[in-house]
Design an enzyme around this catalytic site. Sequence first.
Site, PDB file in Angstrom:
ATOM      1  N   ARG A 209     -27.552 -20.098  33.668  1.00  0.00           N
ATOM      2  CA  ARG A 209     -26.748 -20.040  34.886  1.00  0.00           C
ATOM      3  C   ARG A 209     -27.473 -20.795  35.999  1.00  0.00           C
ATOM      4  O   ARG A 209     -28.715 -20.734  36.093  1.00  0.00           O
ATOM      5  CB  ARG A 209     -26.529 -18.589  35.322  1.00  0.00           C
ATOM      6  CG  ARG A 209     -25.515 -17.843  34.468  1.00  0.00           C
ATOM      7  CD  ARG A 209     -24.111 -18.397  34.690  1.00  0.00           C
ATOM      8  NE  ARG A 209     -23.079 -17.606  34.081  1.00  0.00           N
ATOM      9  CZ  ARG A 209     -22.320 -18.002  33.053  1.00  0.00           C
ATOM     10  NH1 ARG A 209     -22.498 -19.173  32.489  1.00  0.00           N
ATOM     11  NH2 ARG A 209     -21.355 -17.225  32.599  1.00  0.00           N
TER      12      ARG A 209
ATOM     13  N   HIS B  75     -20.935 -27.943  33.584  1.00  0.00           N
ATOM     14  CA  HIS B  75     -20.739 -26.604  33.006  1.00  0.00           C
ATOM     15  C   HIS B  75     -19.657 -26.625  31.915  1.00  0.00           C
ATOM     16  O   HIS B  75     -18.661 -25.895  32.002  1.00  0.00           O
ATOM     17  CB  HIS B  75     -20.381 -25.595  34.117  1.00  0.00           C
ATOM     18  CG  HIS B  75     -20.674 -24.166  33.739  1.00  0.00           C
ATOM     19  ND1 HIS B  75     -21.178 -23.233  34.612  1.00  0.00           N
ATOM     20  CD2 HIS B  75     -20.529 -23.515  32.562  1.00  0.00           C
ATOM     21  CE1 HIS B  75     -21.320 -22.067  33.997  1.00  0.00           C
ATOM     22  NE2 HIS B  75     -20.933 -22.222  32.735  1.00  0.00           N
TER      23      HIS B  75
HETATM   24  C1  GLV Z   1     -19.497 -20.007  30.441  1.00  0.00           C
HETATM   25  O1  GLV Z   1     -20.440 -20.268  31.079  1.00  0.00           O
HETATM   26  C2  GLV Z   1     -19.097 -18.689  30.036  1.00  0.00           C
HETATM   27  O2  GLV Z   1     -19.573 -17.689  30.611  1.00  0.00           O
HETATM   28  O3  GLV Z   1     -18.269 -18.592  29.114  1.00  0.00           O
END
Ligand code: GLV
Length: 298
Positions: A213, A261
């Site tokens: 994260r 991401h």
């Molecule tokens: C992505 O980062 C998720 O939490 O699926």
Amino acid sequence: MSTQERAEVWQKLFADADEEIVIGEAAVVDHDAITHLACWKPPADIGRYRNLRVVISVGAGVDQVPPLPEGVNLSRTLSPRIDQMVCEWVVMSALMLHRNMVTYIDQASRGIWKPHANLMTRETRIGVMGMGRVGLPVARCLKNMGFHVSGFSRSGRPNDGITTYGARDMDVFLADTNLLICLLPLTDDTRGLMSDAFFNKLPMGSRLVHAGRGAQIDMTALRSALDQGRIESAMLDVTNPEPLPENHWAWADPRIIITPHIASVTDYEDGARHVLEVIDADRNGRIIPGLVDSTLGY
Ligand code: GLV
């Protein structure tokens, strides 16, 4: 954040399972009738759903979900496709760093033909932080390719013959790693983990793969680590802040490759199936799949 296409898949899977689904807050007529809520972030007025039993995060992570009302359980989506996607992105990134691809991509953009030494896999010492359902397959896959692999987890429980360090041995783990992979969940213990002091414990010339994260990394500390040669190059799928602003220094830094991401994106069908499994387990008094331990935060 959902789409029409996703809504249609969910509608069909729920109809086949003979369950009722309401899509979108605007469509909720009777809040008392809602027992299970699938969302990325729950609505601010969650207290209105007085009969709510479980909130299901449609992602692998739950750090975006604020504390829930007493008695409401939280589940994170368990999906083989999520695990597979993250594994692919991480293994790709580790191989790219191991084979100097960040440097070659920069050189190519400037028309520079300049070979660098190739290391053998056994010479790259990979450290995987987070040895759960996502990290363990990554560690196994890289080990099978001949890399020296060790793990780090809160408990430090050994896994499948892979040496795994616990929280007290973080320094030993970092000193023994020259390609670090972060797959940790975001918790009070991991927020801001990658700081100046943290990077200073890695050997000079280390490489970094970050798919945990964004809030776990101090980007200024990363920049200093790069400038000092502590970190040689990095692949980041998560950043701090996120999204990374257009004018952020890291975009233009040739030692870093950033992806937005996307290491994994929840697959519609897996997501809907997980929700149905949670409902079924909950109704039948079984342990809910993906149940989050609120004291641990994952
Ligand atoms: C992505 O980062 C998720 O939490 O699926």
